[in-house]
Design a protein around this motif. Structure first.
Motif, mmCIF file in Angstrom:
data_model
loop_
_atom_site.group_PDB
_atom_site.id
_atom_site.type_symbol
_atom_site.label_atom_id
_atom_site.label_comp_id
_atom_site.label_asym_id
_atom_site.label_seq_id
_atom_site.Cartn_x
_atom_site.Cartn_y
_atom_site.Cartn_z
ATOM 1 N N ALA A 198 -22.347 -20.113 36.978
ATOM 2 C CA ALA A 198 -22.124 -19.061 36.033
ATOM 3 C C ALA A 198 -21.291 -18.027 36.761
ATOM 4 O O ALA A 198 -20.978 -18.187 37.986
ATOM 5 C CB ALA A 198 -23.561 -18.314 36.037
ATOM 6 N N ASP A 199 -20.382 -17.200 36.245
ATOM 7 C CA ASP A 199 -19.681 -16.155 36.768
ATOM 8 C C ASP A 199 -20.508 -14.956 37.112
ATOM 9 O O ASP A 199 -20.090 -14.076 37.901
ATOM 10 C CB ASP A 199 -18.564 -15.906 35.787
ATOM 11 C CG ASP A 199 -17.796 -17.002 35.214
ATOM 12 O OD1 ASP A 199 -17.055 -17.474 36.073
ATOM 13 O OD2 ASP A 199 -17.781 -17.527 34.111
ATOM 14 N N TYR A 200 -21.632 -14.489 36.274
ATOM 15 C CA TYR A 200 -22.277 -13.314 36.772
ATOM 16 C C TYR A 200 -23.975 -13.860 36.577
ATOM 17 O O TYR A 200 -24.166 -14.380 35.437
ATOM 18 C CB TYR A 200 -22.147 -12.265 35.578
ATOM 19 C CG TYR A 200 -20.625 -11.988 35.635
ATOM 20 C CD1 TYR A 200 -20.170 -11.021 36.588
ATOM 21 C CD2 TYR A 200 -19.803 -12.585 34.706
ATOM 22 C CE1 TYR A 200 -18.763 -10.596 36.395
ATOM 23 C CE2 TYR A 200 -18.354 -12.307 34.698
ATOM 24 C CZ TYR A 200 -17.930 -11.388 35.744
ATOM 25 O OH TYR A 200 -16.746 -10.992 35.822
ATOM 26 N N VAL A 201 -24.664 -13.238 37.427
ATOM 27 C CA VAL A 201 -26.132 -13.906 37.104
ATOM 28 C C VAL A 201 -26.837 -12.390 37.053
ATOM 29 O O VAL A 201 -26.543 -11.401 37.841
ATOM 30 C CB VAL A 201 -26.888 -14.452 38.528
ATOM 31 C CG1 VAL A 201 -28.027 -14.757 38.430
ATOM 32 C CG2 VAL A 201 -25.970 -15.446 38.869
ATOM 33 N N VAL A 202 -27.607 -12.428 35.943
ATOM 34 C CA VAL A 202 -28.445 -11.015 35.639
ATOM 35 C C VAL A 202 -30.038 -11.293 35.756
ATOM 36 O O VAL A 202 -30.532 -12.247 35.204
ATOM 37 C CB VAL A 202 -27.918 -10.636 34.150
ATOM 38 C CG1 VAL A 202 -28.794 -9.275 33.612
ATOM 39 C CG2 VAL A 202 -26.341 -10.121 34.429
ATOM 40 N N LEU A 203 -30.502 -10.195 36.099
ATOM 41 C CA LEU A 203 -32.276 -10.307 35.732
ATOM 42 C C LEU A 203 -32.506 -8.699 35.174
ATOM 43 O O LEU A 203 -32.337 -7.591 35.838
ATOM 44 C CB LEU A 203 -32.871 -10.334 37.059
ATOM 45 C CG LEU A 203 -34.507 -10.352 36.946
ATOM 46 C CD1 LEU A 203 -34.735 -11.340 35.735
ATOM 47 C CD2 LEU A 203 -35.119 -10.816 38.164
ATOM 48 N N SER A 204 -32.565 -8.826 33.900
ATOM 49 C CA SER A 204 -33.060 -7.507 32.973
ATOM 50 C C SER A 204 -34.761 -7.886 32.935
ATOM 51 O O SER A 204 -35.097 -8.613 32.325
ATOM 52 C CB SER A 204 -32.223 -7.680 31.790
ATOM 53 O OG SER A 204 -32.795 -6.549 31.023
#
Length: 364
Positions: free
Chosen positions: A267-273
């Motif tokens: 991935a290019d960006y890892v998010v945890l919303s």
């Protein structure tokens, strides 16, 4: 010393993943450890643990009905098993209650340890449950809190810190560091080398907030694609949101995966919303991924991410999109955030956590 880990199931989730990852480390350290599940329906985590052949797995009910987790009959089955162990380490509700009742009925000398995985527990705020909760907690010899905030919450609730032990969750960082990146089309044929991949790894539960992440895509260019890893009760609602926003060509649901380290690396960006967390394993994995980690500014994430990754206000899809665009347009910022994230992740290596748990077991 014989220890029994007790948890509702090994369905996808942070506590469940912790069990899968840590038991081999305890066994390697010379601890005899087994696992008891109230329910299973051939979950991938169970298959993975069986393949490691490092512990006995006791399953009280195998069925297609997840609600079997709540069967009171488990108490009587557990009653017969507890006496074979010196310590039972319990995770989540209703295991938290059932283990106490089983010990009371059995008269076993087994010491009970409970890990509090979240900053939010509605039962301690409920007038009807408050006395019951206090009684249940009083039967545990040690309460493991995974963040400083959880320590403070339960010190106030219980009126003392005597039974509390602060032990941060840990991740096997070597699995992340050595993971091999996928070519984008190897993840999904519809992806292209020019696509910019955003990923969130999280169960689809009310606690999580995949909806805000999905909505953020509306404010990002078409080359940004979203991969959502996980399963759960809120999955269909998220799929409906994707259809409503006409994002089916940009949002992809990957289900439960056993190759999460490779996906994170790709991935290019890892998010945890999320709306709240305990000490999220997914956040530590995100910090260690080699990509910028962006998370909701909520309890359980703020403490880990602040000063390393980027934080956006809970439910703020526009703010999340702005963070991603800022990173995309500034390679120096991108690299700076990655470096800070990787440095922060080193504080949460799994070996540190295992050593501290063993200290707790030996103190009982």
């Amino acid at each position: 010393m014989r220890i029994l880990q007790i948890i509702n199931s090994l369905e996808t989730g942070g506590a469940e993943k912790l069990i899968l990852d840590t038991i081999p480390h305890y066994v390697k350290a010379g601890i005899k450890m087994d696992l008891l599940l109230f329910w299973d329906d051939d979950q991938p985590f169970v298959k993975a643990l069986r393949a490691l052949d490092c512990c006995n797995i006791i399953i009280l009910k195998t069925s297609s009905n997840k609600k079997d987790i709540y069967s009171p009959g488990h108490i009587f089955k557990l009653k017969k098993i507890l006496k074979n162990y010196d310590i039972a380490h319990v995770h989540l509700f209703p295991a938290q209650y059932f283990a106490v009742f089983a010990k009371m009925l059995s008269g076993a000398a087994t010491k009970l340890v409970f890990t509090e995985h979240n900053t939010t527990n509605r039962r301690i705020q409920n007038k009807l449950f408050k006395p019951v909760e206090r009684f249940i907690y009083s039967k545990y010899h040690k309460l493991v809190c995974i963040t400083e905030e959880i320590v403070e919450i339960y010190a106030r609730y219980l009126g003392s810190k005597d039974k509390l032990a602060l032990i941060h969750n840990g991740v096997d960082l070597s699995k992340i560091k050595t993971a091999v990146r996928y070519a984008k089309q190897a993840i999904l044929p519809r992806l292209t080398p020019a696509d910019k991949i955003i990923i969130q790894v999280a169960a689809f539960r009310p606690q999580k907030d995949q909806a805000t992440l999905i909505r953020s895509l509306v404010q990002l260019p078409d080359e940004f694609k979203l991969l959502l890893v996980g399963v759960g009760d809120c999955l269909e609602a998220c799929k409906e949101l994707v259809a409503t926003l006409k994002l089916q060509h940009r949002v992809f649901f990957l289900g439960q995966r056993m190759d999460v380290p490779r996906l994170l690396k790709s991935a290019d960006y890892v998010v945890l919303s999320s709306h709240y967390e305990g000490l999220s394993l997914a956040s530590i994995e995100g910090l260690a991924s080699g990509s910028p980690f962006i998370a909701s500014n909520v309890p359980g994430l703020r403490e880990i991410v602040e000063g390393a990754g980027l934080l956006f206000d809970e439910g703020d899809a526009a703010g999340l999109a702005q963070h991603i665009l800022a990173l995309d347009q500034d390679p120096a910022l991108y690299s700076k955030v990655v470096t800070r994230c990787e440095e922060q992740a080193e504080r949460y290596d799994i070996s540190l956590m295992v050593d501290k748990h063993i200290e707790v077991y030996r103190s009982l």
